[in-house]
Design an enzyme around this catalytic site. Structure first.
Site, PDB file in Angstrom:
ATOM      1  CG  ASP A  48      -1.862   0.982   1.082  1.00 16.11           C
ATOM      2  OD1 ASP A  48      -2.713   1.293   0.638  1.00 16.11           O
ATOM      3  OD2 ASP A  48      -1.715   1.949   1.791  1.00 16.11           O
ATOM      4  CB  SER A  49       0.296   4.664  -0.886  1.00 17.24           C
ATOM      5  OG  SER A  49      -0.763   5.124   0.170  1.00 17.24           O
TER       6      SER A  49
ATOM      7  CB  CYS B  19      -2.757   0.985  -2.896  1.00 15.95           C
ATOM      8  SG  CYS B  19      -3.129   3.275  -3.368  1.00 15.95           S
TER       9      CYS B  19
ATOM     10  CD  GLU C 147      -1.554   8.223   6.972  1.00 13.80           C
ATOM     11  OE1 GLU C 147      -0.512   8.962   7.533  1.00 13.80           O
ATOM     12  OE2 GLU C 147      -1.687   7.255   6.766  1.00 13.80           O
TER      13      GLU C 147
ATOM     14  CB  CYS D 114      -9.684   5.446   0.823  1.00 16.25           C
ATOM     15  SG  CYS D 114      -7.994   5.672   0.981  1.00 16.25           S
TER      16      CYS D 114
END
Ligand code: DGL
Length: 270
Positions: A15-16, A78, A157, A189
């Site tokens: 994933d990013s 992702c 985040e 997402c």
């Protein structure tokens, strides 16, 4: 029959950033016997605001890292990378590559009563139209409304998943979709499964929320079964987490997603 060592090879997930650990969590629930190597490209997150060419380049580098470690299949956890690079990855690498888009579409269409679908995701995912296209191909009668919701990832985040500021942003983002009367909301997402509690409170159970993590894990299970690639060993499977930038914040996020099971987080150099 595949070589014995291929069956015992780990699954690779990338994933990013750390959001893809929602997919790792789902994989561990459904496939508790499998070893997993996770790569989070925390040095270059977010992918959602990058150009398609850059996203494709990053996705290839992420997959290369995992294949060098000998994984038997790769999961592009992702959504942005899946939307822009899945076909490229599937045609470039010899190991099977699974993305999160098809599982998300399948989960959306699992309820035949759905008529109006809202999709939220990063700018990159929404701009690619990959979800819109894939849904429309299967259900041409479906009303599809998509909205880029770029501020949600930073809030998540930050751990602000119940913060009043997040709720205000969510209300603003969701208003156009709610005005269209969507009956289903696709969380396109990696991070958005963490918003399910707040979304449930806000939407009061009237709208079905689709999260692709568990359907993605089910896809991986069928792939392993159809290729006879399930790990047979009785020993405890391993979980290795690699990040391209090792910040304290990223490590806190890893623990938030996986608890103390995460072990020592390692630095990845791509
Ligand atoms: N992992 C991304 C996705 O699922 C979200 C974070 C980012 O923009 O890189 O689209």
């Amino acid at each position: 029959m595949p070589a014995k060592d291929l069956r015992s090879a780990p699954l690779g997930v990338f994933d990013s950033g750390v959001g893809g650990l929602t997919v790792v969590r789902a994989l561990r629930e459904l496939l508790p016997g499998e070893s997993i190597i996770y790569l989070g490209d925390t040095a270059r997150v977010p992918y959602g605001s990058k150009s398609p060419d850059t996203i494709r380049r990053y996705a290839v580098e992420d997959t290369q890292f995992l294949t060098r470690l000998g994984v038997k299949a790769v999961v592009a956890a992702c959504n942005t990378a899946t939307a822009h690079a899945l076909q490229l990855l599937q045609s470039t690498f010899r190991v099977p590559v699974i993305g999160v888009l098809e599982p998300g579409v399948e989960a959306t269409l699992a309820d035949p009563a759905c008529q109006r679908v809202g999709i939220i995701g990063t700018e990159g995912t929404i701009r690619s139209s990959a979800y819109q296209y894939s849904l429309a191909m299967r259900r041409p009668d479906l009303r599809i409304h998509a909205a880029a919701t770029p501020l949600l990832v930073p809030f998540i985040e930050e751990g602000w998943t119940e913060h009043p500021a997040l709720k205000a942003v969510l209300r603003d983002y969701l208003k156009p979709l709610l005005d269209k009367g969507v009956d289903t909301l696709v969380l396109a997402c990696t991070h958005y499964p963490l918003l399910i509690p707040v979304l449930k409170k806000m939407l009061g159970g009237k709208i079905r929320l689709v999260d692709s993590a568990s359907t993605c894990a089910a896809h991986v299970r069928s792939l392993l079964d159809s290729h006879d690639l399930r790990r047979a060993a009785k020993s405890k499977p391993s979980l290795e987490i690699y990040l391209t930038d090792l910040s304290e914040k990223a490590e806190v996020m890893v623990r938030r997603f996986l608890g103390d099971d995460a072990g020592k987080v390692k630095m990845a150099v791509l």
